[in-house]
Every structure is written in structure tokens, then in C-alpha cells.
Write a protein that holds these residues in place. Structure first.
Motif, PDB file in Angstrom:
ATOM      1  N   ALA A 229       0.768  -1.335   0.113  1.00  0.00           N
ATOM      2  CA  ALA A 229       0.051  -0.450   0.066  1.00  0.00           C
ATOM      3  C   ALA A 229       0.929   1.291  -0.308  1.00  0.00           C
ATOM      4  O   ALA A 229       0.360   2.357  -0.614  1.00  0.00           O
ATOM      5  N   GLU A 230       2.164   1.066   1.072  1.00  0.00           N
ATOM      6  CA  GLU A 230       2.637   2.366   0.933  1.00  0.00           C
ATOM      7  C   GLU A 230       3.568   2.441  -0.453  1.00  0.00           C
ATOM      8  O   GLU A 230       3.621   3.472  -1.128  1.00  0.00           O
ATOM      9  N   ALA A 231       4.263   1.118  -0.930  1.00  0.00           N
ATOM     10  CA  ALA A 231       4.562   1.608  -2.384  1.00  0.00           C
ATOM     11  C   ALA A 231       3.356   2.233  -3.886  1.00  0.00           C
ATOM     12  O   ALA A 231       4.321   2.649  -4.340  1.00  0.00           O
TER      13      ALA A 231
ATOM     14  N   ALA B 132       1.157   9.528  -6.013  1.00  0.00           N
ATOM     15  CA  ALA B 132       1.966  10.565  -5.234  1.00  0.00           C
ATOM     16  C   ALA B 132       3.205  10.999  -6.876  1.00  0.00           C
ATOM     17  O   ALA B 132       3.000  12.181  -7.185  1.00  0.00           O
ATOM     18  N   ALA B 133       3.965  10.233  -7.469  1.00  0.00           N
ATOM     19  CA  ALA B 133       4.769   9.918  -8.790  1.00  0.00           C
ATOM     20  C   ALA B 133       4.154  10.698  -9.738  1.00  0.00           C
ATOM     21  O   ALA B 133       4.512  10.566 -10.592  1.00  0.00           O
ATOM     22  N   GLY B 134       2.473  10.030  -9.741  1.00  0.00           N
ATOM     23  CA  GLY B 134       2.220  10.174 -10.947  1.00  0.00           C
ATOM     24  C   GLY B 134       2.139   9.477 -12.054  1.00  0.00           C
ATOM     25  O   GLY B 134       2.056   9.262 -13.500  1.00  0.00           O
ATOM     26  N   ARG B 135       2.529   7.873 -11.469  1.00  0.00           N
ATOM     27  CA  ARG B 135       3.112   7.090 -11.859  1.00  0.00           C
ATOM     28  C   ARG B 135       1.829   5.393 -11.340  1.00  0.00           C
ATOM     29  O   ARG B 135       2.001   5.535 -10.473  1.00  0.00           O
ATOM     30  N   ARG B 136       2.303   4.212 -12.404  1.00  0.00           N
ATOM     31  CA  ARG B 136       1.908   3.365 -12.304  1.00  0.00           C
ATOM     32  C   ARG B 136       3.075   2.631 -11.267  1.00  0.00           C
ATOM     33  O   ARG B 136       3.517   1.891 -12.294  1.00  0.00           O
ATOM     34  N   LEU B 137       2.233   1.899 -10.747  1.00  0.00           N
ATOM     35  CA  LEU B 137       3.114   0.849  -9.862  1.00  0.00           C
ATOM     36  C   LEU B 137       3.665  -0.746 -10.356  1.00  0.00           C
ATOM     37  O   LEU B 137       2.086  -1.376 -11.575  1.00  0.00           O
ATOM     38  N   GLY B 138       4.676  -1.212 -10.965  1.00  0.00           N
ATOM     39  CA  GLY B 138       4.249  -2.066 -12.118  1.00  0.00           C
ATOM     40  C   GLY B 138       4.528  -2.623 -11.557  1.00  0.00           C
ATOM     41  O   GLY B 138       4.119  -3.311  -9.768  1.00  0.00           O
TER      42      GLY B 138
END
Length: 516
Positions: free
Chosen positions: A273-275, A281-287
Motif C-alpha cells: 500500500a505504501e509503494a 503521488a509521483a504520477g506513475r503506476r506501480l509495476g
């Protein structure tokens, strides 16, 4: 052919006084025993009889000790047989100088001087050392199961013992209250029976105390394990080691494993969840793939369900039992089955002199090696033995990694003797020191397969086991006659004292002994 027989002239009056010295030949065992007792340190025996007041004189403790030593040397432990022998046996009459102690006197002497027996064993060991019989080039340590003066059928549960205590107390009180001053009336329980009942009551209470102490110790150990499991689970760590055989302990273990798995799964979900929040927040999707259900959590949940089912289906655990005749004795497994008894240990040197000995309640030998080595060291010091202790041999019953790391030149079998020989034939001989990367087990097996190690260990059985055979077969001492751990330890000390004195007798000439 002669004209008449050599007849027994029983009415012939002796013209000279009888000398007991003429009754036995010079090298008789009785003279040796008298000589030995004169050299042993018997001050502990005399300390009970200061001879400084009124009252009937006691028999000389040295004489009583000599009678007991001679009796044990001839396989006799019955106090009634000793009393009878003092009347009819020439050797006993020589040792006692015609005195006839009562059988109760023999029994009280053994009980009263129980604490002195270990000191007498050491004093006898000093005599053997002074005679040059102690050879510590090889010392073999082993144990044998000795029967207790109790039956296997006398083992009962705490409920049975409590009921017996209540019933016996009620019967004793009722008998004492029934004592009426009517001369013609026969008491329901005689004074002797009351004394016997009180002794039985004491044994029952001792058995009850033993069961309660063992239950308390087991409960405390389980509480400690549960506390440790809870602490580990709270930290998300799974307990190490194999699953307990007891279904209730296994259930507790499964609950702790599930709690640990849940803590780990929650921590893993929190990190994910933190990741994801940081990536958003950085405007990207977690891979990567989205995590599915936690596999270990599912396994722990299934294991807990299975453990609960096993605990529900399991029969009640067998209740702890104790022997109501000898509460200190334990059930021991032997080649011929089970017996109620003790584990008697001995350290025997190359000349079959018992150098150290003890009696334990442990059925297994593995925990007794370290105490025996300590006793061996103490006996060598107390016995003033100058010979250097070199190689110590022990069978597979003593094997453990911890025992293999004990100080001294130890050779401990890792398998039973016949399996050890078969493994040596199959693996072949070795030379030199064990490899540096060898485990404790591999290092010991390497040493046992060297020519020197194999030759040394081959002496083990012929060193120590004949001592046990002498006790049990030759002297007919298959078990102990007394009850209680301290009593059987004193009896075992005296058995081994008499054994060592038998070895010394083989090298004795009159007047050759020096004080111990």
C-alpha cells in the motif's frame, strides 16, 4: 584296607582352648576382609557412636562393616541370612568373634550409615590405587537397569493415590479410636499393622507429591513454550523445529504459526500500500502483478484447522503415574521388556576397577555422560590416583553433538555396536585427523574408523559389561533391596566397593595393605 572308620567323636572333650585362627586357612577371604576394614577410613561410621554416655554398647562398626563386606562378596544381602551365618558359618564366626548381631541390627546399620557409603567406596578406591590396580589408560562408561524393590503394577494415577490416602487415613483413625480397654477384645488393627499402615501412607503421599511436582513442572514448561511462541508470533517469526508429537502442543504451535503468518501478511500488504501511494503521488503506476492471497497465510490457516480437528479427535492424554511402593523409581525399558527400577552407572578402568559410579532416575544415558565425567574427575582426585586419564569410551546411548564436544579424549559410538562394526566394514578405515569441514558426527565416525580408534573402542564391552554381569549373575544382585534414590545410591556404592575389594583380593597377601 583299614579295620575301622574315621569316626566323629562328638563327645570328646577338647583338652586345649579353641583358637579361631585355626578355623580358616591363612589366605581365606575372611582374613582379607578383616585386613581391608582395618585399612579403610571408617571414621564416619564411628562418629555415630561416641561411647561417652550411658546405655547399651553398640557393636563395633568395623566388625559390622566386615560382616557386610564378606556377605556381599558371597552374594548375600539378607540380614536374616547374615544373622544365621554368624551362628553356623565359620568365616562369619571368625569375623564376628562369636558375636551374633540380630538381623534388625544389620538392617539398622545399613540405614544409619547410608551417607557414609560413598566415602567408603572412595576409601576402597584409594586402596586399589595404592596396590597399583588402577589403570586409566582406558575407562569405559556404561549404565545398566537395576530393578527396584517395587512392582510395575504399583504405578497409579493421582486420582487413585488420593483415594488410597483418604481410605488409609480413615482406616488408621478408625482403628486407633476402636482401641478400647476391654482385655478380651481383639483390636481391628494391631500396633504392627498400624505402623505398617503409616509407612504405606508415607509412601502414598510421596507418590502423590511426585505426580503433583511433575505436573507442575510440565505445566510450567508448557507455559514457557507458549510464551515464547506468542513472542515469536508477535514479531512475525515462525517457530523453528519439528512439529510436536502431542496434539495439544501441536495445536498451540499451529495457532502461533497462523498468528506469525498473519503478521507477515499484514506487513507485506502495508508495504504494498505504501509503494502504491508513493507511485500515485509521483504520477506513475506501480509495476508488477497485483498480489493475490497470501500463500503462507492460507497454508497456516489449513494447518490450524487440521490441528484443531486432530485435537478434537484425539483420546485424552495418559495421566501421569507414580509408583506407590518406591516413588523415586521409574519405568525402565530393557531388552527383556520393562522393569520398575533405576539406571545404575559405572566408569570402569582397564583392570575392571570401578572408578566412579552413580544411580539416576533417567531412563536414557545421553544426559548422564557429563555428570559421570565430573564424578570420574572427582573420584580420581579423592582417590589420590596419579595415573593419567587417557581414553574414555561410551556406547551409542551417550551419543549427542553436545557430548561429543565435552573435554577429554572421548570415543562415543554413533550407532549400536553391531551397526558400528557393519558401517566400518562398508565405509572402510581412515587415517589421520578428521577433515576440517566435518560435522561433529562425521568427525567422531572418522575417529572410530581409524586403526587406533577401532582398537580402543573394541575394548569397551569387555571392560565395563563384565562388572555388571558379576553383580547380576555371579552375585545374584539383579536389583536393589532398599527403596528411595538416596538408599539405592548407597547400596550401589557398597556393591561396587565389594566388587573392587574382590579385585584387590586377587592380588592380596597377608599384611600387604597400606592405609587408605
Amino acid at each position: 584296607m583299614a579295620f575301622d572308620y574315621v569316626r566323629a567323636q562328638r563327645d570328646q572333650v577338647l583338652l586345649l582352648p579353641v583358637s579361631m585362627a585355626d578355623w580358616l586357612e591363612e589366605g581365606h577371604l575372611a582374613w582379607f576382609v578383616i585386613d581391608v576394614v582395618g585399612q579403610l577410613d571408617t571414621r564416619a561410621l564411628h562418629a555415630r557412636h561416641r561411647n561417652d554416655g550411658a546405655g547399651r554398647p553398640a557393636y563395633d562398626p568395623d566388625m559390622m562393616l566386615a560382616l557386610l563386606l564378606y556377605a556381599y562378596a558371597n552374594g548375600m544381602r539378607s540380614s536374616r541370612r547374615m544373622e544365621a551365618a554368624c551362628r553356623t558359618d565359620a568365616a562369619f564366626r571368625v569375623i564376628s568373634a562369636g558375636l551374633v548381631p540380630d538381623h534388625a541390627t544389620f538392617a539398622r546399620f545399613v540405614v544409619d550409615h547410608e551417607a557414609a557409603m560413598e566415602g567408603l567406596f572412595v576409601s576402597g578406591l584409594r586402596l586399589c590405587a595404592a596396590a597399583g590396580l588402577v589403570d586409566l589408560s582406558t575407562v569405559a562408561i556404561d549404565g545398566t537397569k537395576m530393578g527396584a524393590s517395587a512392582s510395575l503394577r504399583a504405578n497409579h494415577s493421582i486420582e487413585w493415590v488420593r483415594e488410597a490416602v483418604v481410605a488409609l487415613m480413615a482406616a488408621t483413625v478408625a482403628s486407633e479410636e476402636a482401641e478400647a480397654p476391654v482385655p478380651a477384645r481383639v483390636d481391628p488393627m494391631s500396633a504392627a499393622e498400624i505402623r505398617g499402615a503409616r509407612a504405606r501412607l508415607a509412601r502414598l503421599k510421596a507418590a502423590q507429591a511426585q505426580i503433583e511436582a511433575e505436573d507442575a513442572a510440565a505445566a510450567e514448561a508448557m507455559a514457557i513454550r507458549d510464551e515464547a511462541a506468542t513472542a515469536q508470533a508477535g514479531a512475525g517469526r515462525r517457530l523453528r523445529g519439528r512439529k510436536p508429537a502431542d496434539v495439544h502442543a501441536a495445536l498451540t504451535r499451529a495457532e502461533a504459526d497462523l498468528a506469525a503468518a498473519r503478521v507477515r501478511a499484514e506487513a507485506k500488504a502495508a508495504r504494498r500500500a505504501e509503494a502504491e501511494a508513493a507511485a500515485a503521488a509521483a504520477g506513475r503506476r506501480l509495476g508488477g502483478f497485483a498480489p493475490g492471497p497470501d500463500r503462507r497465510l492460507a497454508q497456516a490457516t489449513q494447518a490450524l484447522a487440521a490441528a484443531r480437528q486432530a485435537a478434537a479427535a484425539a483420546s485424552p492424554a495418559p495421566r501421569r503415574r507414580a509408583n506407590v511402593t518406591d516413588a523415586d523409581s521409574r519405568i525402565m525399558k530393557t531388552r527383556r521388556g520393562y522393569l520398575q527400577g533405576y539406571n545404575a552407572q559405572a566408569a570402569v578402568d582397564a583392570n575392571q576397577i570401578v572408578v566412579a559410579q552413580m544411580v539416576s532416575q533417567d531412563a536414557n544415558d545421553v544426559a548422564l555422560l557429563a555428570p559421570m565425567l565430573k564424578l570420574l574427575e572427582d573420584s580420581i582426585t579423592a582417590g589420590a590416583i596419579s595415573d593419567a586419564l587417557r581414553k574414555i569410551l561410551a556406547d551409542a546411548g551417550y551419543w549427542s553433538d553436545d557430548n561429543a564436544r565435552l573435554e577429554g579424549d572421548l570415543l562415543i559410538a554413533t550407532l549400536k555396536d553391531w551397526k558400528q562394526r557393519k558401517a566400518a566394514r562398508e565405509a572402510g578405515t581412515t587415517t589421520g585427523e578428521p577433515p576440517e569441514d566435518a560435522s561433529t558426527l562425521e568427525a567422531m565416525e572418522h575417529r572410530l574408523r581409524t586403526a587406533e580408534g577401532a582398537a580402543a573402542y573394541a575394548k569397551r564391552s569387555s571392560t565395563v559389561e563384565p562388572v555388571f554381569g558379576n553383580h547380576k549373575a555371579n552375585r545374584n544382585f539383579p536389583g536393589f533391596r532398599r527403596r528411595g534414590l538416596s538408599a539405592v545410591r548407597a547400596e550401589w556404592s557398597f556393591m561396587n566397593l565389594s566388587h573392587n575389594m574382590g579385585k584387590l583380593f586377587d592380588h592380596w597377601t597377608p599384611g600387604s595393605l597400606s592405609p587408605a
